[in-house]
Design a protein around this motif. Structure first.
Motif, PDB file in Angstrom:
ATOM      1  N   LEU A  41       0.825  -1.209   0.000  1.00 52.22           N
ATOM      2  CA  LEU A  41       0.000   0.000   0.000  1.00 52.22           C
ATOM      3  C   LEU A  41       0.861   1.262   0.000  1.00 52.22           C
ATOM      4  CD1 LEU A  41      -2.761  -1.061   2.539  1.00 52.22           C
ATOM      5  CD2 LEU A  41      -3.119  -0.518   0.126  1.00 52.22           C
ATOM      6  N   ALA A  42       1.910   1.255   0.813  1.00 54.34           N
ATOM      7  CA  ALA A  42       2.808   2.415   0.867  1.00 54.34           C
ATOM      8  C   ALA A  42       3.515   2.618  -0.469  1.00 54.34           C
ATOM      9  CB  ALA A  42       3.832   2.234   1.984  1.00 54.34           C
ATOM     10  N   ALA A  43       3.979   1.534  -1.075  1.00 52.69           N
ATOM     11  CA  ALA A  43       4.662   1.644  -2.363  1.00 52.69           C
ATOM     12  C   ALA A  43       3.723   2.198  -3.418  1.00 52.69           C
ATOM     13  CB  ALA A  43       5.198   0.277  -2.798  1.00 52.69           C
ATOM     14  N   GLN A  44       2.492   1.703  -3.459  1.00 57.27           N
ATOM     15  CA  GLN A  44       1.560   2.202  -4.474  1.00 57.27           C
ATOM     16  C   GLN A  44       1.204   3.663  -4.223  1.00 57.27           C
ATOM     17  OE1 GLN A  44      -2.483   0.698  -4.965  1.00 57.27           O
ATOM     18  NE2 GLN A  44      -2.095   0.635  -7.167  1.00 57.27           N
ATOM     19  N   ALA A  45       1.062   4.053  -2.970  1.00 59.01           N
ATOM     20  CA  ALA A  45       0.769   5.453  -2.654  1.00 59.01           C
ATOM     21  C   ALA A  45       1.899   6.369  -3.116  1.00 59.01           C
ATOM     22  CB  ALA A  45       0.527   5.621  -1.157  1.00 59.01           C
ATOM     23  N   LEU A  46       3.140   5.957  -2.880  1.00 60.85           N
ATOM     24  CA  LEU A  46       4.287   6.767  -3.320  1.00 60.85           C
ATOM     25  C   LEU A  46       4.374   6.826  -4.840  1.00 60.85           C
ATOM     26  CD1 LEU A  46       6.952   5.581  -0.729  1.00 60.85           C
ATOM     27  CD2 LEU A  46       5.907   7.854  -0.894  1.00 60.85           C
ATOM     28  N   GLN A  94       4.810 -14.920  -5.651  1.00 64.43           N
ATOM     29  CA  GLN A  94       3.468 -14.457  -5.955  1.00 64.43           C
ATOM     30  C   GLN A  94       2.791 -15.335  -6.996  1.00 64.43           C
ATOM     31  OE1 GLN A  94       6.047 -12.895  -7.338  1.00 64.43           O
ATOM     32  NE2 GLN A  94       5.492 -12.620  -9.449  1.00 64.43           N
ATOM     33  N   GLY A  95       3.549 -16.137  -7.738  1.00 66.98           N
ATOM     34  CA  GLY A  95       2.973 -17.031  -8.730  1.00 66.98           C
ATOM     35  C   GLY A  95       2.096 -18.121  -8.146  1.00 66.98           C
ATOM     36  N   ARG A  96       2.264 -18.432  -6.887  1.00 71.66           N
ATOM     37  CA  ARG A  96       1.445 -19.490  -6.278  1.00 71.66           C
ATOM     38  C   ARG A  96       0.132 -18.963  -5.712  1.00 71.66           C
ATOM     39  NH1 ARG A  96       1.647 -21.263  -0.852  1.00 71.66           N
ATOM     40  NH2 ARG A  96       2.571 -19.764   0.565  1.00 71.66           N
ATOM     41  N   TYR A  97      -0.045 -17.647  -5.731  1.00 66.15           N
ATOM     42  CA  TYR A  97      -1.251 -17.033  -5.188  1.00 66.15           C
ATOM     43  C   TYR A  97      -2.278 -16.791  -6.287  1.00 66.15           C
ATOM     44  CZ  TYR A  97       1.428 -16.272  -0.965  1.00 66.15           C
ATOM     45  OH  TYR A  97       2.178 -16.470   0.159  1.00 66.15           O
ATOM     46  N   THR A  98      -3.529 -17.069  -5.975  1.00 67.51           N
ATOM     47  CA  THR A  98      -4.632 -16.762  -6.880  1.00 67.51           C
ATOM     48  C   THR A  98      -5.077 -15.335  -6.601  1.00 67.51           C
ATOM     49  OG1 THR A  98      -5.350 -19.058  -6.861  1.00 67.51           O
ATOM     50  CG2 THR A  98      -6.966 -17.418  -7.553  1.00 67.51           C
ATOM     51  N   ARG A  99      -5.068 -14.504  -7.646  1.00 72.39           N
ATOM     52  CA  ARG A  99      -5.449 -13.098  -7.461  1.00 72.39           C
ATOM     53  C   ARG A  99      -6.923 -12.983  -7.115  1.00 72.39           C
ATOM     54  NH1 ARG A  99      -2.122  -9.350 -11.525  1.00 72.39           N
ATOM     55  NH2 ARG A  99      -0.300 -10.685 -11.672  1.00 72.39           N
ATOM     56  N   LEU A 100      -7.188 -12.209  -6.091  1.00 74.70           N
ATOM     57  CA  LEU A 100      -8.561 -11.911  -5.710  1.00 74.70           C
ATOM     58  C   LEU A 100      -8.982 -10.544  -6.211  1.00 74.70           C
ATOM     59  CD1 LEU A 100      -8.773 -13.123  -2.004  1.00 74.70           C
ATOM     60  CD2 LEU A 100      -9.601 -14.265  -4.053  1.00 74.70           C
ATOM     61  N   MET A 101      -8.032  -9.617  -6.190  1.00 73.97           N
ATOM     62  CA  MET A 101      -8.350  -8.266  -6.644  1.00 73.97           C
ATOM     63  C   MET A 101      -7.099  -7.528  -7.096  1.00 73.97           C
ATOM     64  SD  MET A 101      -9.072  -6.439  -2.915  1.00 73.97           S
ATOM     65  CE  MET A 101     -10.073  -5.233  -3.653  1.00 73.97           C
ATOM     66  N   ILE A 102      -7.323  -6.540  -7.953  1.00 71.19           N
ATOM     67  CA  ILE A 102      -6.258  -5.672  -8.432  1.00 71.19           C
ATOM     68  C   ILE A 102      -6.760  -4.240  -8.302  1.00 71.19           C
ATOM     69  CG2 ILE A 102      -4.843  -4.984 -10.409  1.00 71.19           C
ATOM     70  CD1 ILE A 102      -5.237  -7.837 -11.493  1.00 71.19           C
ATOM     71  N   LEU A 103      -5.988  -3.407  -7.637  1.00 72.09           N
ATOM     72  CA  LEU A 103      -6.330  -1.999  -7.470  1.00 72.09           C
ATOM     73  C   LEU A 103      -5.355  -1.159  -8.277  1.00 72.09           C
ATOM     74  CD1 LEU A 103      -6.776  -2.090  -3.581  1.00 72.09           C
ATOM     75  CD2 LEU A 103      -8.578  -2.160  -5.303  1.00 72.09           C
ATOM     76  N   SER A 104      -5.875  -0.392  -9.205  1.00 75.21           N
ATOM     77  CA  SER A 104      -5.022   0.451 -10.048  1.00 75.21           C
ATOM     78  C   SER A 104      -4.788   1.787  -9.364  1.00 75.21           C
ATOM     79  CB  SER A 104      -5.673   0.690 -11.401  1.00 75.21           C
ATOM     80  OG  SER A 104      -5.811  -0.527 -12.078  1.00 75.21           O
ATOM     81  N   GLY A 105      -3.584   2.330  -9.557  1.00 75.67           N
ATOM     82  CA  GLY A 105      -3.250   3.616  -8.986  1.00 75.67           C
ATOM     83  C   GLY A 105      -2.328   4.396  -9.914  1.00 75.67           C
ATOM     84  N   GLY A 106      -2.259   5.694  -9.722  1.00 76.78           N
ATOM     85  CA  GLY A 106      -1.396   6.530 -10.559  1.00 76.78           C
ATOM     86  C   GLY A 106      -2.119   7.023 -11.789  1.00 76.78           C
ATOM     87  N   ARG A 107      -1.376   7.416 -12.765  1.00 80.75           N
ATOM     88  CA  ARG A 107      -1.993   7.954 -13.993  1.00 80.75           C
ATOM     89  C   ARG A 107      -2.667   6.839 -14.776  1.00 80.75           C
ATOM     90  NH1 ARG A 107       3.646   7.856 -15.980  1.00 80.75           N
ATOM     91  NH2 ARG A 107       3.618   6.222 -17.527  1.00 80.75           N
ATOM     92  N   GLU A 108      -3.715   7.202 -15.463  1.00 79.78           N
ATOM     93  CA  GLU A 108      -4.448   6.190 -16.239  1.00 79.78           C
ATOM     94  C   GLU A 108      -4.681   6.692 -17.629  1.00 79.78           C
ATOM     95  OE1 GLU A 108      -7.003   3.701 -14.500  1.00 79.78           O
ATOM     96  OE2 GLU A 108      -6.117   3.886 -12.564  1.00 79.78           O
ATOM     97  N   ALA A 157       1.600   9.124  -6.069  1.00 77.58           N
ATOM     98  CA  ALA A 157       1.916  10.527  -5.801  1.00 77.58           C
ATOM     99  C   ALA A 157       2.905  11.073  -6.829  1.00 77.58           C
ATOM    100  CB  ALA A 157       2.482  10.681  -4.395  1.00 77.58           C
ATOM    101  N   GLY A 158       3.752  10.193  -7.346  1.00 71.80           N
ATOM    102  CA  GLY A 158       4.713  10.587  -8.368  1.00 71.80           C
ATOM    103  C   GLY A 158       4.175  10.468  -9.780  1.00 71.80           C
ATOM    104  N   GLY A 159       2.907  10.067  -9.916  1.00 71.76           N
ATOM    105  CA  GLY A 159       2.291   9.976 -11.228  1.00 71.76           C
ATOM    106  C   GLY A 159       2.549   8.670 -11.964  1.00 71.76           C
ATOM    107  N   GLN A 160       3.101   7.679 -11.276  1.00 76.39           N
ATOM    108  CA  GLN A 160       3.420   6.392 -11.904  1.00 76.39           C
ATOM    109  C   GLN A 160       2.241   5.435 -11.755  1.00 76.39           C
ATOM    110  OE1 GLN A 160       6.305   5.061 -13.587  1.00 76.39           O
ATOM    111  NE2 GLN A 160       4.731   3.537 -13.978  1.00 76.39           N
ATOM    112  N   ALA A 161       1.757   4.927 -12.874  1.00 75.80           N
ATOM    113  CA  ALA A 161       0.674   3.946 -12.841  1.00 75.80           C
ATOM    114  C   ALA A 161       1.206   2.625 -12.292  1.00 75.80           C
ATOM    115  CB  ALA A 161       0.108   3.736 -14.234  1.00 75.80           C
TER     116      ALA A 161
END
Length: 65
Positions: free
Chosen positions: A5-10, A51-65, A13-17
């Protein structure tokens, strides 16, 4: 999860998707494990631990779109 969460917030904030992914996996017994990681253009930048052994439940997009 907190680091992802912290990495995605940073990044946002820098405009990186980026995408914050949350997944689950069986732990070999009767319970499940959860894991979170962040990707940019499909490449994991934080939380790459198996992370390859985990089944994705959700993906949250952040940054520029």
């Amino acid at each position: 999860l907190v680091q992802a969460l912290a990495a995605q917030a940073l990044l946002s904030a820098g405009g990186q998707a980026s995408s914050l992914c949350i997944g689950v996996a069986k732990d070999g017994r009767s319970s499940i494990e959860a894991h979170a990681w962040v990707e940019i253009d499909g490449e994991v930048i934080i939380g790459a631990t198996e992370q390859g052994r985990y089944t994705r439940l959700m993906i949250l997009s952040g940054g520029r779109e």
